[in-house]
Design a protein around this motif. Structure first.
Motif, short mmCIF file in Angstrom:
data_model
loop_
_atom_site.label_atom_id
_atom_site.label_comp_id
_atom_site.label_asym_id
_atom_site.label_seq_id
_atom_site.Cartn_x
_atom_site.Cartn_y
_atom_site.Cartn_z
N TYR A 1 0.87 -1.18 0.00
CA TYR A 1 0.00 0.00 0.00
C TYR A 1 0.91 1.22 0.00
O TYR A 1 1.78 1.36 0.86
CB TYR A 1 -0.90 0.02 1.23
N ALA A 2 0.70 2.12 -0.94
CA ALA A 2 1.58 3.27 -1.10
C ALA A 2 0.87 4.57 -0.73
O ALA A 2 -0.35 4.69 -0.81
CB ALA A 2 2.09 3.36 -2.54
N THR A 3 1.69 5.53 -0.32
CA THR A 3 1.24 6.91 -0.18
C THR A 3 2.19 7.77 -0.99
O THR A 3 3.37 7.44 -1.12
CB THR A 3 1.20 7.34 1.31
N PRO A 4 1.72 8.87 -1.59
CA PRO A 4 2.59 9.63 -2.50
C PRO A 4 3.45 10.67 -1.79
O PRO A 4 3.04 11.28 -0.80
CB PRO A 4 1.59 10.31 -3.43
N GLY A 5 4.65 10.86 -2.33
CA GLY A 5 5.53 11.93 -1.89
C GLY A 5 5.72 12.95 -2.99
O GLY A 5 5.23 12.78 -4.11
N ASN A 6 6.43 14.01 -2.69
CA ASN A 6 6.64 15.06 -3.67
C ASN A 6 7.40 14.57 -4.89
O ASN A 6 7.14 15.01 -6.03
CB ASN A 6 7.35 16.26 -3.03
N HIS A 7 8.34 13.64 -4.71
CA HIS A 7 9.08 13.12 -5.86
C HIS A 7 8.21 12.19 -6.71
O HIS A 7 8.42 12.10 -7.93
CB HIS A 7 10.35 12.41 -5.40
N ASP A 8 7.25 11.51 -6.11
CA ASP A 8 6.33 10.70 -6.88
C ASP A 8 5.47 11.57 -7.79
O ASP A 8 5.08 11.14 -8.89
CB ASP A 8 5.43 9.87 -5.95
N TYR A 9 5.18 12.76 -7.34
CA TYR A 9 4.43 13.72 -8.15
C TYR A 9 5.34 14.45 -9.15
O TYR A 9 4.85 15.24 -9.96
CB TYR A 9 3.77 14.78 -7.26
N GLY A 10 6.64 14.24 -9.05
CA GLY A 10 7.56 14.98 -9.91
C GLY A 10 7.57 16.46 -9.61
O GLY A 10 7.87 17.28 -10.48
N GLY A 11 7.22 16.82 -8.34
CA GLY A 11 7.22 18.22 -7.95
C GLY A 11 6.06 19.02 -8.51
O GLY A 11 6.05 20.25 -8.42
N LYS A 12 5.04 18.34 -9.07
CA LYS A 12 3.89 19.02 -9.66
C LYS A 12 2.63 18.57 -8.94
O LYS A 12 1.98 17.59 -9.35
CB LYS A 12 3.81 18.73 -11.16
N PRO A 13 2.24 19.25 -7.88
CA PRO A 13 1.15 18.77 -7.02
C PRO A 13 -0.23 18.79 -7.65
O PRO A 13 -1.16 18.21 -7.09
CB PRO A 13 1.22 19.72 -5.82
N ASP A 14 -0.38 19.45 -8.79
CA ASP A 14 -1.69 19.50 -9.44
C ASP A 14 -1.79 18.56 -10.63
O ASP A 14 -2.75 18.62 -11.41
CB ASP A 14 -2.02 20.93 -9.87
N GLN A 15 -0.79 17.66 -10.79
CA GLN A 15 -0.79 16.71 -11.90
C GLN A 15 -1.08 15.30 -11.36
O GLN A 15 -0.32 14.78 -10.54
CB GLN A 15 0.57 16.73 -12.61
N PHE A 16 -2.18 14.70 -11.83
CA PHE A 16 -2.59 13.41 -11.29
C PHE A 16 -2.52 12.28 -12.32
O PHE A 16 -2.70 11.12 -11.97
CB PHE A 16 -4.01 13.52 -10.72
N ASP A 17 -2.26 12.63 -13.57
CA ASP A 17 -2.09 11.61 -14.60
C ASP A 17 -0.62 11.23 -14.65
O ASP A 17 0.12 11.53 -15.59
CB ASP A 17 -2.55 12.15 -15.96
N ILE A 18 -0.18 10.54 -13.59
CA ILE A 18 1.25 10.29 -13.39
C ILE A 18 1.47 8.80 -13.13
O ILE A 18 0.55 8.07 -12.75
CB ILE A 18 1.81 11.12 -12.21
N PRO A 19 2.70 8.31 -13.33
CA PRO A 19 2.99 6.89 -13.14
C PRO A 19 2.65 6.35 -11.75
O PRO A 19 2.29 5.18 -11.63
CB PRO A 19 4.49 6.80 -13.43
N TYR A 20 2.77 7.18 -10.72
CA TYR A 20 2.45 6.70 -9.38
C TYR A 20 1.05 6.13 -9.33
O TYR A 20 0.83 5.00 -8.86
CB TYR A 20 2.60 7.84 -8.36
N PHE A 21 0.07 6.88 -9.79
CA PHE A 21 -1.31 6.44 -9.71
C PHE A 21 -1.59 5.29 -10.68
O PHE A 21 -2.49 4.47 -10.44
CB PHE A 21 -2.27 7.60 -9.97
N LYS A 22 -0.84 5.20 -11.75
CA LYS A 22 -1.01 4.11 -12.71
C LYS A 22 -0.36 2.81 -12.22
O LYS A 22 -0.72 1.73 -12.67
CB LYS A 22 -0.44 4.51 -14.06
N SER A 23 0.60 2.93 -11.31
CA SER A 23 1.36 1.77 -10.86
C SER A 23 0.70 1.02 -9.71
O SER A 23 0.99 -0.16 -9.49
CB SER A 23 2.77 2.20 -10.43
N PHE A 24 -0.17 1.71 -8.96
CA PHE A 24 -0.76 1.10 -7.77
C PHE A 24 -2.29 1.12 -7.85
O PHE A 24 -2.88 2.02 -8.44
CB PHE A 24 -0.30 1.84 -6.51
N THR A 25 -2.89 0.14 -7.22
CA THR A 25 -4.34 0.06 -7.11
C THR A 25 -4.72 0.41 -5.68
O THR A 25 -4.25 -0.24 -4.73
CB THR A 25 -4.85 -1.34 -7.46
N MET A 26 -5.56 1.42 -5.51
CA MET A 26 -5.95 1.88 -4.18
C MET A 26 -7.36 1.39 -3.85
O MET A 26 -8.23 1.37 -4.72
CB MET A 26 -5.93 3.41 -4.11
#
Length: 435
Positions: free
Chosen positions: A191-216
């Motif tokens: 189970y993952a939680t996101p960090g700033n590096h997972d967001y690539g420093g862009k907090p308003d971008q949600f179409d990112i590999p982090y969310f595609k890699s994990f099922t919540m």
């Protein structure tokens, strides 16, 4: 894990029951890995180099995979839910397409969660800021393998900054999936939680590999209140309630975690109010107390989380808060009511502890208001840093020179936690006992 080629087809067909081998053989490029385990279900994910159908064969014996779950949809990102499983039961599995076996091996197994509320022992592995392929990360992984030969982790918590440094897909591949594929991913639900590096420093971008890699479990598939969001969610495992919060994303384009009128905190209040489990563990990336590579007196998000979020967590008697971000290990006293700068910390005022003199790190919780222990476990890969005022006065223990991760064992009313370093040494331990 053994990825069998066609020349081994006879063995695989015997073990798994695949009917035939036809056409070009796809290759697994990621996985398999496990998500969202419950007493009756689990999700198996993997990636292939070409679109194919999906098939999982599974059963309680490695040589008798007599159950099947399939999807005819052609995809490279495979996600199959296995359902109608027995609680607290071990299963083996194999994956492939409708007619081609792709992976089977002795490390491909899982254990379903116990019935919700069960007092059986649960082992939690928590690691933050780890995905950089450093010696610290690799050695830490190997030490956890050694430390858990008697009981593999039941729940793996990733505390953010899971893939450095921009959260790109190839960084997740190299620094996370490649590093744990032959050890934990095929058999340990994460189970993952996101960090700033997972967001690539862009907090308003949600179409990112982090969310595609994990099922919540955003629909409360594993307990709790439905969040309706991949950014934050909750789940139950045994008699523990877990809550993952997003401390970096700017949700709905306007709300941070510390905006207590936002949708995330509104859900958090409802979820904690509905929780009936005796243990509650909350995890998010940005720690409210730290004097490591980040300073909770100066970083705006940390200051505001401490001021605005902590009173809510205290209201609902949360036991542990786990985070990372600061590339050190730190553990606070059990705290209540300290929302100011480090210099305002008063041990006589802000510590709620029933620790005895002969058992300094054993905390016995009674009927009075309990304190929350805050852990910074941000040295799973990244390591080091010292802000002015290190160590923070609210800390029982701090270490900015060794890296490691947490093992937490919960059995009934007793919680034992230890920090296992990348050299195998346990440098911090504590216990919480509830009446």
């Amino acid at each position: 894990m053994k990825l069998f080629k066609i020349r081994f087809f006879a063995l695989i067909l015997f073990v798994t029951g695949w009917s035939s081998l036809l056409g070009q053989t796809p290759k697994i490029t990621r996985g398999p890995y496990l998500q969202v385990v419950t007493p009756s279900s689990i999700i198996v994910r993997w990636r292939t180099d070409m679109p194919t159908s999906s098939k999982v064969l599974y059963g309680q014996k490695q040589d008798k995979l007599n159950l099947t779950a399939t999807s005819a949809n052609l995809t490279t990102e495979h996600e199959i839910t296995l359902s109608s499983l027995k609680p607290a039961t071990s299963y083996h599995y194999a994956i492939g397409t409708d007619n081609i076996p792709l992976a089977v091996g002795s490390d491909m197994f899982f254990h379903t969660a116990p019935k919700t509320g069960a007092k059986t022992k649960v082992r939690i592995w928590a690691i933050g800021d780890f995905g950089n392929s450093s010696d610290n990360q690799i050695n830490g992984r190997d030490q956890i393998l050694k430390a858990t030969t008697d009981h593999r982790p039941d729940v793996w918590l990733m505390l953010g900054d899971n893939a450095y440094s921009k959260g790109f897909d190839d960084e997740f591949q190299r620094h996370l999936f490649a590093q744990y594929q032959n050890s934990f991913l095929p058999n340990t639900p994460s189970y993952a939680t996101p960090g700033n590096h997972d967001y690539g420093g862009k907090p308003d971008q949600f179409d990112i590999p982090y969310f595609k890699s994990f099922t919540m479990p955003e629909k409360a598939e594993a307990g709790g209140v439905p969040s309706g969001s991949e950014s934050y969610y909750s789940f139950d495992y045994g008699n523990i309630h877990f809550v993952s919060l997003d401390s970096y994303g700017k949700l709905d384009g306007q709300h941070w975690l510390y905006d207590t009128t936002g949708r995330q905190v509104d859900w958090l209040k409802r979820d904690l109010a509905a929780n009936k489990q005796p243990w509650t563990i909350v995890f998010f990336h940005h720690p409210p107390y730290t004097k490591g590579s980040h300073d909770s007196d100066k970083e705006t998000a940390l200051v505001k989380i401490r001021q605005n979020l902590l009173p809510i967590l205290e209201r609902y008697n949360v036991d542990l808060v786990l985070g990372g971000h600061s590339h050190v290990y730190e553990r606070t006293f059990p705290l209540v009511g300290h929302y100011g700068l480090a210099q305002t910390f008063d041990k006589n005022k802000h510590v709620v502890s029933a620790a005895t003199s002969d058992q300094h790190n054993e905390y016995r919780l009674g009927r009075k208001k309990q304190g929350i222990i805050y852990i910074v476990a941000g040295s799973g890969g990244q390591l080091g840093g010292k802000a002015n005022g290190y160590p923070h006065p609210a800390m029982v223990y701090s270490n900015n020179t060794e890296g490691g991760s947490m093992l937490i064992d919960v059995a009934g009313k007793r919680l034992n936690a230890r920090w296992v370093c990348s050299d195998g040494v346990v440098r911090d331990e504590f216990t919480i006992v509830k009446k």
